[in-house]
Design a protein around this motif. Sequence first.
Motif, PDB file in Angstrom:
ATOM      1  N   ALA A 161       5.049  12.114  -3.533  1.00 46.35           N
ATOM      2  CA  ALA A 161       5.242  10.794  -2.932  1.00 46.35           C
ATOM      3  C   ALA A 161       4.425  10.673  -1.646  1.00 46.35           C
ATOM      4  O   ALA A 161       3.745   9.667  -1.421  1.00 46.35           O
ATOM      5  N   ARG A 162       4.452  11.698  -0.835  1.00 47.27           N
ATOM      6  CA  ARG A 162       3.682  11.681   0.409  1.00 47.27           C
ATOM      7  C   ARG A 162       2.184  11.663   0.127  1.00 47.27           C
ATOM      8  O   ARG A 162       1.429  10.976   0.824  1.00 47.27           O
ATOM      9  N   ARG A 163       1.745  12.400  -0.902  1.00 45.90           N
ATOM     10  CA  ARG A 163       0.326  12.381  -1.281  1.00 45.90           C
ATOM     11  C   ARG A 163      -0.104  10.982  -1.703  1.00 45.90           C
ATOM     12  O   ARG A 163      -1.185  10.519  -1.342  1.00 45.90           O
ATOM     13  N   LEU A 164       0.748  10.309  -2.470  1.00 40.96           N
ATOM     14  CA  LEU A 164       0.414   8.958  -2.902  1.00 40.96           C
ATOM     15  C   LEU A 164       0.246   8.040  -1.688  1.00 40.96           C
ATOM     16  O   LEU A 164      -0.693   7.245  -1.631  1.00 40.96           O
ATOM     17  N   LEU A 165       1.127   8.177  -0.714  1.00 40.67           N
ATOM     18  CA  LEU A 165       1.035   7.325   0.472  1.00 40.67           C
ATOM     19  C   LEU A 165      -0.246   7.581   1.264  1.00 40.67           C
ATOM     20  O   LEU A 165      -0.757   6.682   1.936  1.00 40.67           O
ATOM     21  N   LYS A 166      -0.781   8.789   1.181  1.00 39.93           N
ATOM     22  CA  LYS A 166      -2.021   9.108   1.886  1.00 39.93           C
ATOM     23  C   LYS A 166      -3.252   8.577   1.155  1.00 39.93           C
ATOM     24  O   LYS A 166      -4.294   8.389   1.766  1.00 39.93           O
ATOM     25  N   SER A 167      -3.122   8.349  -0.150  1.00 41.55           N
ATOM     26  CA  SER A 167      -4.315   8.009  -0.936  1.00 41.55           C
ATOM     27  C   SER A 167      -4.311   6.619  -1.556  1.00 41.55           C
ATOM     28  O   SER A 167      -5.366   6.125  -1.947  1.00 41.55           O
ATOM     29  N   SER A 168      -3.179   5.983  -1.670  1.00 45.70           N
ATOM     30  CA  SER A 168      -3.092   4.721  -2.405  1.00 45.70           C
ATOM     31  C   SER A 168      -2.896   3.532  -1.474  1.00 45.70           C
ATOM     32  O   SER A 168      -2.148   3.611  -0.502  1.00 45.70           O
ATOM     33  N   ILE A 169      -3.547   2.433  -1.829  1.00 43.26           N
ATOM     34  CA  ILE A 169      -3.308   1.173  -1.122  1.00 43.26           C
ATOM     35  C   ILE A 169      -2.567   0.192  -2.041  1.00 43.26           C
ATOM     36  O   ILE A 169      -2.321  -0.941  -1.661  1.00 43.26           O
ATOM     37  N   LEU A 213       7.979   4.315  -0.621  1.00 44.59           N
ATOM     38  CA  LEU A 213       8.651   4.138   0.667  1.00 44.59           C
ATOM     39  C   LEU A 213      10.135   3.863   0.492  1.00 44.59           C
ATOM     40  O   LEU A 213      10.969   4.387   1.241  1.00 44.59           O
ATOM     41  N   GLU A 214      10.471   3.070  -0.507  1.00 47.63           N
ATOM     42  CA  GLU A 214      11.875   2.781  -0.771  1.00 47.63           C
ATOM     43  C   GLU A 214      12.634   4.056  -1.150  1.00 47.63           C
ATOM     44  O   GLU A 214      13.718   4.327  -0.631  1.00 47.63           O
ATOM     45  N   ALA A 215      12.071   4.846  -2.058  1.00 46.17           N
ATOM     46  CA  ALA A 215      12.741   6.082  -2.489  1.00 46.17           C
ATOM     47  C   ALA A 215      12.919   7.046  -1.320  1.00 46.17           C
ATOM     48  O   ALA A 215      14.010   7.589  -1.121  1.00 46.17           O
ATOM     49  N   LEU A 216      11.857   7.255  -0.550  1.00 46.86           N
ATOM     50  CA  LEU A 216      11.972   8.176   0.580  1.00 46.86           C
ATOM     51  C   LEU A 216      13.011   7.696   1.584  1.00 46.86           C
ATOM     52  O   LEU A 216      13.763   8.507   2.129  1.00 46.86           O
ATOM     53  N   THR A 217      13.060   6.396   1.804  1.00 44.21           N
ATOM     54  CA  THR A 217      14.056   5.843   2.723  1.00 44.21           C
ATOM     55  C   THR A 217      15.466   6.068   2.190  1.00 44.21           C
ATOM     56  O   THR A 217      16.352   6.531   2.920  1.00 44.21           O
ATOM     57  N   VAL A 218      15.681   5.772   0.923  1.00 44.17           N
ATOM     58  CA  VAL A 218      17.001   5.945   0.304  1.00 44.17           C
ATOM     59  C   VAL A 218      17.426   7.411   0.366  1.00 44.17           C
ATOM     60  O   VAL A 218      18.600   7.716   0.569  1.00 44.17           O
ATOM     61  N   TRP A 219      16.465   8.316   0.232  1.00 38.64           N
ATOM     62  CA  TRP A 219      16.772   9.751   0.243  1.00 38.64           C
ATOM     63  C   TRP A 219      16.909  10.310   1.652  1.00 38.64           C
ATOM     64  O   TRP A 219      17.131  11.502   1.839  1.00 38.64           O
ATOM     65  N   GLY A 220      16.768   9.469   2.671  1.00 43.78           N
ATOM     66  CA  GLY A 220      17.000   9.903   4.042  1.00 43.78           C
ATOM     67  C   GLY A 220      15.800  10.477   4.757  1.00 43.78           C
ATOM     68  O   GLY A 220      15.946  11.094   5.816  1.00 43.78           O
ATOM     69  N   HIS A 221      14.597  10.272   4.242  1.00 50.24           N
ATOM     70  CA  HIS A 221      13.395  10.795   4.892  1.00 50.24           C
ATOM     71  C   HIS A 221      12.884   9.813   5.937  1.00 50.24           C
ATOM     72  O   HIS A 221      12.975   8.601   5.770  1.00 50.24           O
ATOM     73  N   ASP A 222      12.318  10.362   6.994  1.00 49.17           N
ATOM     74  CA  ASP A 222      11.703   9.540   8.033  1.00 49.17           C
ATOM     75  C   ASP A 222      10.326   9.107   7.526  1.00 49.17           C
ATOM     76  O   ASP A 222       9.475   9.948   7.261  1.00 49.17           O
ATOM     77  N   ILE A 223      10.133   7.824   7.388  1.00 55.75           N
ATOM     78  CA  ILE A 223       8.862   7.318   6.853  1.00 55.75           C
ATOM     79  C   ILE A 223       7.976   6.723   7.945  1.00 55.75           C
ATOM     80  O   ILE A 223       6.889   6.228   7.641  1.00 55.75           O
ATOM     81  N   SER A 224       8.407   6.806   9.198  1.00 49.63           N
ATOM     82  CA  SER A 224       7.669   6.127  10.268  1.00 49.63           C
ATOM     83  C   SER A 224       6.219   6.587  10.356  1.00 49.63           C
ATOM     84  O   SER A 224       5.335   5.771  10.602  1.00 49.63           O
ATOM     85  N   LEU A 242       4.412   7.574   7.904  1.00 46.64           N
ATOM     86  CA  LEU A 242       3.772   7.368   6.607  1.00 46.64           C
ATOM     87  C   LEU A 242       3.392   5.919   6.356  1.00 46.64           C
ATOM     88  O   LEU A 242       2.615   5.623   5.464  1.00 46.64           O
ATOM     89  N   GLU A 243       3.962   5.020   7.150  1.00 44.41           N
ATOM     90  CA  GLU A 243       3.724   3.591   6.950  1.00 44.41           C
ATOM     91  C   GLU A 243       2.385   3.156   7.544  1.00 44.41           C
ATOM     92  O   GLU A 243       2.007   3.594   8.621  1.00 44.41           O
ATOM     93  N   THR A 244       1.714   2.272   6.832  1.00 42.59           N
ATOM     94  CA  THR A 244       0.523   1.627   7.355  1.00 42.59           C
ATOM     95  C   THR A 244       0.947   0.323   8.028  1.00 42.59           C
ATOM     96  O   THR A 244       2.105  -0.100   7.913  1.00 42.59           O
ATOM     97  N   ALA A 245      -0.001  -0.323   8.679  1.00 42.17           N
ATOM     98  CA  ALA A 245       0.286  -1.626   9.284  1.00 42.17           C
ATOM     99  C   ALA A 245       0.732  -2.620   8.210  1.00 42.17           C
ATOM    100  O   ALA A 245       1.639  -3.422   8.439  1.00 42.17           O
ATOM    101  N   ASP A 246       0.116  -2.556   7.032  1.00 44.14           N
ATOM    102  CA  ASP A 246       0.518  -3.444   5.934  1.00 44.14           C
ATOM    103  C   ASP A 246       1.952  -3.170   5.488  1.00 44.14           C
ATOM    104  O   ASP A 246       2.706  -4.091   5.196  1.00 44.14           O
ATOM    105  N   ASP A 247       2.321  -1.880   5.413  1.00 46.29           N
ATOM    106  CA  ASP A 247       3.691  -1.528   5.023  1.00 46.29           C
ATOM    107  C   ASP A 247       4.693  -2.114   6.016  1.00 46.29           C
ATOM    108  O   ASP A 247       5.716  -2.674   5.623  1.00 46.29           O
ATOM    109  N   MET A 248       4.393  -1.979   7.296  1.00 46.98           N
ATOM    110  CA  MET A 248       5.297  -2.487   8.321  1.00 46.98           C
ATOM    111  C   MET A 248       5.377  -4.012   8.262  1.00 46.98           C
ATOM    112  O   MET A 248       6.453  -4.586   8.436  1.00 46.98           O
TER     113      MET A 248
END
Length: 119
Positions: A54-62, A71-82, A84-90
């Motif tokens: 999941a983290r690899r995908l966030l580094k390579s995919s737009i 991002l939704e899965a990581l958030t639900v699972w309790g991971h800090d995504i701050s 990992l987010e791009t400006a577009d994600d935010m």
Amino acid sequence: MRAFLDLRPAIYSAVQPLLEHDNADIREAALVTALPLPEHPALAPHRDELVAPARRLLKSSIDRYKRDRVLEALTVWGHDISGLETADDMAVREREPGESPSYGREAAPKTRPSDSGPP
């Protein structure tokens, strides 16, 4: 619906080998398919093996859809995504102030009183 939900372990078993496929498109499709499946109690331990891909995908995919699912899965699972987010994600998250960061989860359409009757 219950029968479908009970099939999640079988679906995960079919998708899991594709998480290491040589083709990136297949790996990403497998990941996006697998992300909701560990909500089944028998699959909860598999969440940990999905975090690195999941983290690899966030580094390579737009791709907005894929990023939202990860991002939704990581958030639900309790991971800090701050980090990992791009400006577009935010920006996507901030468009719906006051709601949980569902990252594109389809919500029921909101209707206005004027939408309730015929035109």
